[in-house]
Design an enzyme around this catalytic site. Structure first.
Site, PDB file in Angstrom:
ATOM      1  N   CYS A   1      43.571  42.653  41.771  1.00 51.24           N
ATOM      2  CA  CYS A   1      43.876  42.217  40.420  1.00 51.24           C
ATOM      3  C   CYS A   1      44.978  43.097  39.838  1.00 51.24           C
ATOM      4  O   CYS A   1      45.007  44.276  40.133  1.00 51.24           O
ATOM      5  CB  CYS A   1      42.622  42.279  39.531  1.00 51.24           C
ATOM      6  N   PRO A   2      45.904  42.563  39.068  1.00 51.91           N
ATOM      7  CA  PRO A   2      45.961  41.178  38.572  1.00 51.91           C
ATOM      8  C   PRO A   2      46.818  40.247  39.437  1.00 51.91           C
ATOM      9  O   PRO A   2      47.164  39.166  38.983  1.00 51.91           O
ATOM     10  CB  PRO A   2      46.631  41.368  37.212  1.00 51.91           C
TER      11      PRO A   2
END
Lengths: 408, 90
Positions: B14-15
């Protein structure tokens, strides 16, 4: 006390004529020790070092200081001194709270009800115990809404299920600030004959202490006290027992059987008195500052401010920025002189995102968490918050640019 | 049903899975169904949250065991496929 602030790092903004900018601590969970409590701690190290079980003058002094500390905390929490007992820290107090309720009811069942946004000191042991017993349904985790508030209908249904022996709910969530509906949750528990343990680690010293509980757990750092001291309130009416042999010093230790280092207890009591004296005004000021920050953060493109905007702790703010990396945000704010927290996976040791943000159904990446210190330990709190507000948009933009995520 | 577009974000943390998704969606017609393949546990929360924040439709997810995807490239192993229908322009 010498100023322990770290040096401003290279590249920190410099105020004209003021030297390197001072650090702005916006991650006060735990926060610094209250300065008056720090002086009390130093004095108590000299006066209260002895074993309070000893019969000599030094021992009797330590015993008196411990009794005083307990009396102050009891009065502040609205309970009797015999109902106040200690733990080595807040998470241990929370674990013992749950363990004592379960153990006392072990012959009636083992089912525990909790919420999806509880501290890991609640959730991990509950799930572990259920797994050990070979029945994962013994740990019932009630969902929360988008704001992080427990689903009261589901809560009432779950606590009423036969075999349920305890329910555990926080007073407020330390990550997103949302206050839980303790009154109605306790009502549902009482109707079902199930005791309610309340985790107040995030709230004590910031808002009025809760009244709706059957056991209460907290951490002295939340009200400006020292680390290494958890507090438990076990009222007489509550069936609560930790496993293990009977305690020959029960009158001194209380039901947790834990004897804290007396100077810590005294410093915690001093911090409580100091913080309680200014709690309402400190909370009102912090609430307004967080309102300002919420508005500024919400105005940044693709940033979502999470948690209840009104029914919340005064000093906690969390927002998540799409296409940003939580670790990079923390690093970038740090470079600008601001200490902030994050619930994003990349900032945790496990690489799992915050279970609180995930349970709320909000974005877990790009997360930034502000926990305002008490004004007593951060005299420039208001200025720090305003300076931080002006940095949110540029720091988010810089982190997005690093990831090549600028035109999404 | 196989989606028209697959965004392979396996192995990305992530992201990045959500950034890859947003980058692809920018060029897609409304109505297109997109699958994001991800191994990052944060995607389970973040793909639905992205849909809500950006006005896209989240259709659900399914677990995919190793070898199911029939592709030889990319990291192997279990992953989750998150299915999204493009509603709004990226």
């Amino acid at each position: 006390m010498a100023n322990p602030s770290p040096e401003a790092p290279p590249g920190a903004p410099v105020e004209p004529g003021a030297g390197p900018r001072r650090r702005a601590v916006l991650d006060a969970a735990p926060g610094p020790l209250h300065p008056v409590a720090a002086r009390t701690l130093a004095a108590a190290v000299d006066a209260g070092w002895a074993d309070p079980r000893r019969l000599h003058a030094e021992g009797r002094t330590a015993r008196r200081l411990l009794d005083d500390a307990r009396a102050v905390l009891a009065e502040g929490l609205g309970v009797r001194p015999e109902e106040v007992t200690f733990a080595p820290d807040g998470p241990t107090a929370v674990r013992w709270m749950a363990q004592g309720l379960s153990y006392a009811a072990r012959r009636r069942g083992a089912r525990v009800v909790t919420s999806a946004v509880e501290h890991s000191a609640v959730l991990l042991p509950a799930r572990h115990d259920a797994a050990q017993a070979g029945d994962r349904t013994l740990a019932r985790v009630v969902p929360v809404d988008r704001l992080g508030r427990v689903d009261l209908d589901a809560w009432a249904r779950e606590v009423a299920v036969p075999g349920t022996v305890s329910a555990l709910l926080q007073h407020a969530n330390g990550e997103v600030g949302t206050l839980q509906p303790l009154g109605p949750a306790h009502e549902a528990c009482r109707a079902a004959g199930v005791p309610l343990g309340v985790d107040a680690q995030a709230s004590l010293g910031r808002v009025a202490p809760p009244r709706a509980f059957d056991v209460l757990a907290g951490d002295a750092t939340s009200w400006g006290g020292p680390g290494g001291l958890g507090v438990l309130v076990v009222p007489d009416r509550t069936r609560w027992l930790l496993p293990g042999p009977a305690d020959p010093d029960a009158a001194l230790h209380g039901p947790s059987r834990h004897l804290p280092w007396v100077p810590l207890a005294l410093a915690a009591a001093e911090a409580w008195q100091q913080t309680a004296a200014t709690r309402d005004s400190d909370a009102a000021e912090a609430f307004a500052l967080v309102d300002e920050l919420r508005a500024v953060a919400a105005g940044v493109t693709d940033v979502e401010v999470v948690g209840d905007p009104v029914d919340r702790l005064p000093h906690v703010l969390t927002f998540s920025a799409l296409y940003a990396d939580g670790e990079a945000l923390v690093r970038e704010f740090d470079r600008h002189g601001f200490a902030v927290g994050s619930g994003s996976a990349c900032t945790s040791s496990t690489l799992e995102p915050s279970h609180v943000l995930a349970a709320m159904g909000v974005l877990t990446h790009g997360n930034t968490r502000i926990t305002l210190p008490l004004a007593a330990v951060a005299s420039d709190r208001e200025r720090d918050v305003r300076a931080f507000a002006s940095r949110i948009a540029p720091v988010v933009a810089a982190v997005r640019a690093e990831l090549g995520a600028t035109h999404l | 049903m196989r989606a028209a577009v697959v965004v392979d974000a396996r192995g990305l943390r992530c992201p990045l899975p959500v950034i890859r998704l947003a980058q692809h969606v920018r060029d897609l017609e409304p109505g297109t169904v997109v699958e994001v393949w991800a191994t990052d546990p944060a995607a389970a929360a973040d793909v639905p949250a992205w849909c809500r924040m950006r006005g896209q439709e989240y259709l659900g997810s399914r677990e995919v065991a190793e070898g199911d995807d029939g592709r030889e490239d990319g990291p192997r192993g279990d992953h989750t496929a998150y299915v999204v229908r493009v509603v709004a322009p990226g």
